[in-house]
Design an enzyme around this catalytic site. Structure first.
Site, PDB file in Angstrom:
ATOM      1  N   SER A  81      -7.417   6.089   1.277  1.00 46.73           N
ATOM      2  CA  SER A  81      -8.863   5.872   1.151  1.00 46.73           C
ATOM      3  C   SER A  81      -9.167   5.618  -0.319  1.00 46.73           C
ATOM      4  O   SER A  81      -8.264   5.644  -1.161  1.00 46.73           O
ATOM      5  CB  SER A  81      -9.627   7.067   1.691  1.00 46.73           C
ATOM      6  N   LEU A  82     -10.410   5.381  -0.629  1.00 42.38           N
ATOM      7  CA  LEU A  82     -10.763   5.060  -2.008  1.00 42.38           C
ATOM      8  C   LEU A  82     -11.491   6.219  -2.656  1.00 42.38           C
ATOM      9  O   LEU A  82     -12.220   6.950  -1.986  1.00 42.38           O
ATOM     10  CB  LEU A  82     -11.702   3.851  -2.037  1.00 42.38           C
ATOM     11  N   GLU A 111     -15.830  -6.572  -4.534  1.00 44.10           N
ATOM     12  CA  GLU A 111     -16.065  -6.913  -3.125  1.00 44.10           C
ATOM     13  C   GLU A 111     -17.157  -6.024  -2.555  1.00 44.10           C
ATOM     14  O   GLU A 111     -17.501  -5.007  -3.142  1.00 44.10           O
ATOM     15  CB  GLU A 111     -14.791  -6.616  -2.296  1.00 44.10           C
ATOM     16  N   LYS A 113     -18.459  -3.222   0.051  1.00 42.44           N
ATOM     17  CA  LYS A 113     -17.839  -2.118   0.792  1.00 42.44           C
ATOM     18  C   LYS A 113     -18.502  -2.076   2.173  1.00 42.44           C
ATOM     19  O   LYS A 113     -19.622  -1.605   2.330  1.00 42.44           O
ATOM     20  CB  LYS A 113     -18.035  -0.787   0.057  1.00 42.44           C
TER      21      LYS A 113
HETATM   22  S1  IVH Z   1      -9.772  -1.382   0.009  1.00 40.69           S
HETATM   23  C1  IVH Z   1      -5.908   0.678  -0.747  1.00 40.69           C
HETATM   24  N1  IVH Z   1     -11.936  -2.819   0.292  1.00 40.69           N
HETATM   25  O1  IVH Z   1     -13.672   1.997   2.631  1.00 40.69           O
HETATM   26  C2  IVH Z   1      -7.133  -0.074  -0.508  1.00 40.69           C
HETATM   27  N2  IVH Z   1     -11.790  -0.775   1.490  1.00 40.69           N
HETATM   28  O2  IVH Z   1     -12.235   4.978   1.583  1.00 40.69           O
HETATM   29  C3  IVH Z   1      -7.973   0.571   0.486  1.00 40.69           C
HETATM   30  N3  IVH Z   1     -13.729  -0.316   2.928  1.00 40.69           N
HETATM   31  O3  IVH Z   1     -11.115   3.329   4.493  1.00 40.69           O
HETATM   32  C4  IVH Z   1      -9.183  -0.013   0.912  1.00 40.69           C
HETATM   33  N4  IVH Z   1     -14.835  -2.147   2.445  1.00 40.69           N
HETATM   34  O4  IVH Z   1     -12.127   1.266   5.415  1.00 40.69           O
HETATM   35  C5  IVH Z   1     -11.284  -1.685   0.641  1.00 40.69           C
HETATM   36  N5  IVH Z   1     -13.780  -4.212   0.466  1.00 40.69           N
HETATM   37  C6  IVH Z   1     -13.141  -3.101   0.820  1.00 40.69           C
HETATM   38  C7  IVH Z   1     -13.696  -2.176   1.728  1.00 40.69           C
HETATM   39  C8  IVH Z   1     -12.985  -1.010   2.036  1.00 40.69           C
HETATM   40  C9  IVH Z   1     -14.846  -1.029   3.150  1.00 40.69           C
HETATM   41  C10 IVH Z   1     -13.464   1.004   3.546  1.00 40.69           C
HETATM   42  C11 IVH Z   1     -12.060   1.183   4.029  1.00 40.69           C
HETATM   43  C12 IVH Z   1     -11.586   2.503   3.478  1.00 40.69           C
HETATM   44  C13 IVH Z   1     -12.817   3.074   2.870  1.00 40.69           C
HETATM   45  C14 IVH Z   1     -12.524   3.678   1.547  1.00 40.69           C
END
Ligand code: IVH
Length: 676
Positions: A81-82, A111, A113
């Site tokens: 997760s982020l 990007e 979210k």
């Molecule tokens: S990158 C290792 N990019 O946000 C990279 N996540 O906790 C991981 N999410 O579970 C994710 N938009 O489901 C990424 N443009 C985006 C996103 C994104 C939504 C969600 C994803 C992740 C959560 C972060």
């Protein structure tokens, strides 16, 4: 390959190609009708020769498989997760941390979210073989059949794709689909979803993939993994995935520094309100893969990326009291009366507490201050208790045990959150709710009656069920009076004078021509919405056949599952319902499919038509005429719209859009000329 196999392969190929033009490039090359014809041809062939169905057949978009229990599967690469941040200070720190670990120049990618459900899509030899939810990050649920129904998920890749690819992204529900879904749920007495994320997540776990296909879900790509994939940075890799058949993110920008990031954040904090789907922040990633490696990851999340979450505006305000409202289906909804407070430009005085479980989980006590939030959504939401104001000996606000209106002991069905009043036949709000539903626009459309008039007639004991409406006479109506309050708390007298009385009687008389399918919807069978009523009417033709149908016969109708079938059977087992239906029939309502519902011509076959504005006949009648001639009524303009039929006062925005897309606009007269 024999002839049939070849034909199936060719058709599949063609449909895949048109899906690509439509979903990935937003540039359809054929009409919806022609597309449906191709798909139907393939469905028919596959039915005849199931042994030749291809593993990536585009017919899987339509769904139809049933999954009773979702299997679980391990992720090839863990789904991290982020890290979240809410402040610009934190973003500065993130940038400083990243730069300290890197030397030389670098760039970020910003990007959106997406606010939905994370999904991992596994492609082997270019074919989607598995879709798995995030789960605990190591293992998730296999929801492949359901995900295959989502148009923006490629079933088969094109071009020079690798042997194995994992595409990650978010499954989201656009606002329009969300609103439509909730309206349908409320209509049939089901609890609406709290937000598009819950709706997306609930949809992915449906057992029948044909149902998922109708939910209007969409896939947003944000990451790709695999062995020896081309390109050395994130941005170019997603471009590559676009070449292989994925949609490129709607918004994705490279930024050289923190200033660029801040600008992006500020712009999207405002512009997000115009997006057709929900986002809850911005994601910032280091673009270069070698640099991502250098910065590294913790066990939980990458250090090379961060999520900046938009702040939902939030206030805390005292809870004054809780009302318990009883709806048409008897469900009791607690509503908080709050000390009026300003939140994001509007005054909030009331907010829903959803149901008993919600109040219990939040541990809402007497004298509490509640946090109210307004995020991307318009409706204020209670998100918690402000413990700073919690009184020492506070006791939880009790949920009523008896119906606040009729006094019946409340009940709760296993597995459902809603508590309901079982006294459906004699509890006032349920009776009034059913009457209001009966006269509503999509049901009998008796617009000379409304909530206030129903209230008055109910209070005068003139109405108990819908059949009583048809016993109303001039003498009973004329002269009735009641003091009513409008939304601003001002009182006025509602009285039935000559004209009102005549209009009510005229509206009731006209409703006797309303077609059977709408009567069937109007009589209020739980879980039977407008669409199901239409399908039941078309299949069984009259009310007796429906009332006598077996569960199996009912379930053979598209959209009718076990729960709906049980509800129909229960409805017709109730003598009061049977009596009402009998009286309505005696009053002259339509209880069988009339001639007007059988197609008159096919002159509008395959056409998607929008009617907009005011016409010389009621708009719903115009829509019925379109259907009788084989046309389809649609609500939003796209390249696939055949005509817009414009009445007076058509919105200028719609006109502009039609003109810009080159969709012909017809006047009412021109439209009728088409049918001559
Ligand atoms: S990158 C290792 N990019 O946000 C990279 N996540 O906790 C991981 N999410 O579970 C994710 N938009 O489901 C990424 N443009 C985006 C996103 C994104 C939504 C969600 C994803 C992740 C959560 C972060």
């Amino acid at each position: 390959m024999n002839d049939i196999q070849e034909q199936i392969a060719r058709l599949s190929e063609e449909i895949h190609r048109h899906n690509y033009y439509y979903y990935m490039l937003d540039d359809p090359k054929i009409s919806d009708y022609d597309f449906d014809c191709l798909l139907q041809k393939l469905i028919d062939l596959e039915k005849q020769y199931p042994e030749y169905v291809l593993p990536d057949s585009p017919t899987q978009r339509v769904g139809g498989t049933i999954t009773k229990q979702f299997a679980s599967a391990a992720h090839i690469y863990p789904m991290l997760s982020l890290g979240n941040t809410y402040s610009e200070g934190d973003l500065n720190e993130f940038d400083a941390r990243v730069r300290a670990l890197l030397d030389g120049s670098m760039e970020y990618v910003c990007e959106l979210k997406y606010d939905g459900v994370a999904i991992s899509l596994i492609y082997e030899q270019g074919v989607l073989v598995r879709a798995v939810t995030r789960g605990d990050g190591t293992r998730g649920d296999v929801v492949t059949d359901n995900v295959k129904t989502i148009g923006s998920v490629p079933l088969r890749l094109i071009g020079d794709y690798p042997d194995m690819l994992e595409a990650r992204g978010e499954i989201i529900m656009p606002f329009q689909s969300f609103e439509q879904l909730n309206a349908e749920r409320e209509e049939i007495g089901e609890q609406p979803f709290a937000n598009p994320r819950n709706a997306a997540s609930g949809s992915l776990k449906l057992q029948n993939s044909a149902e998922v296909a109708k939910r209007g879900l969409s896939f947003k790509l944000y990451y790709a993994l695999g062995e020896n994939l081309p390109e050395n940075n994130h941005y170019d890799r997603l471009r590559k995935l676009h070449e292989w058949g994925f949609r490129f993110p709607d918004v994705m920008e490279k930024k050289p520094d923190i200033q660029g990031i801040m600008d992006f954040v500020h712009i999207w904090d405002v512009k997000r309100k115009e997006l057709p789907f929900p986002i809850d922040g911005i994601v910032i990633k280091v673009n270069d893969f070698a640099q991502q490696q250098q910065v590294g990851s913790t066990a939980k999340s990458p250090r090379w990326a961060i999520a900046y979450k938009f702040k939902a505006e939030r206030v805390s305000t005292p809870l004054l009291s809780v009302d318990f409202q009883v709806g048409r289906t008897g469900i009791v909804t607690p509503v908080a009366n709050l000390k009026p407070v300003n939140l994001a430009g509007t005054v909030v005085k009331r907010a829903t507490l959803n149901n008993r479980d919600f109040m219990r989980d939040m541990d809402i006590c007497e004298g509490d201050y509640l946090f109210v939030e307004k995020g991307g959504e318009i409706i204020p939401k209670i998100v918690g208790v402000n413990m700073e104001h919690r009184q020492m000996d506070a006791s939880p606000v009790p949920f009523v045990e008896y119906c606040p209106v009729c006094g019946s002991q409340l009940q709760q069905n296993e597995g459902e959150a809603g508590v309901f009043c079982p006294n459906e036949l004699h509890c006032a709000p349920q009776i009034k709710g059913r009457l209001e539903h009966f006269i509503s626009r999509k049901a009998m459309n008796i617009d000379s009656l409304g909530e206030g008039k129903i209230d008055l007639l109910f209070a005068q004991r003139l109405l108990h069920d819908a059949a009583d409406l048809y016993d109303l006479t001039y003498d009973r109506l004329f002269g009735l009076e009641k003091v009513v309050e409008d939304d601003n708390g001002k009182s006025r007298v509602l009285s039935f004078k000559e004209k009102t009385t005549q209009n009510i009687l005229k509206g009731l008389e006209q409703s006797k021509q309303v077609p059977f399918e709408r009567v069937l919807y109007a009589i209020g069978i739980r879980f039977v919405g407008e669409v199901t009523a239409k399908k039941l009417a078309r299949k069984f033709h009259d009310i007796d056949t429906i009332a006598n149908a077996t569960k199996e016969e009912l379930m053979a109708v598209e959209d009718v599952g076990e729960r709906v079938a049980d509800s129909i059977i229960q409805y017709f087992n109730n003598t009061e319902n049977l009596r009402m239906v009998m009286r309505l029939r005696e009053a002259g309502l339509q209880f069988e499919v009339g001639e007007s519902e059988t197609p008159v011509s096919q002159k509008l076959q395959g056409m998607n038509i929008i009617v907009s504005g005011v016409f010389t006949i009621p708009r719903d009648n115009l829509k019925a005429i379109i259907e009788q001639h084989g046309g389809k009524n649609v609500s939003s303009i796209s390249k696939n719209t055949t005509y817009v039929v414009a009445g007076e006062k058509m919105g200028p925005e719609k006109r502009k859009k039609a003109e810009s897309l080159g969709v012909p606009i017809l006047s009412e007269g021109e439209f009728f000329a088409l049918l001559d």
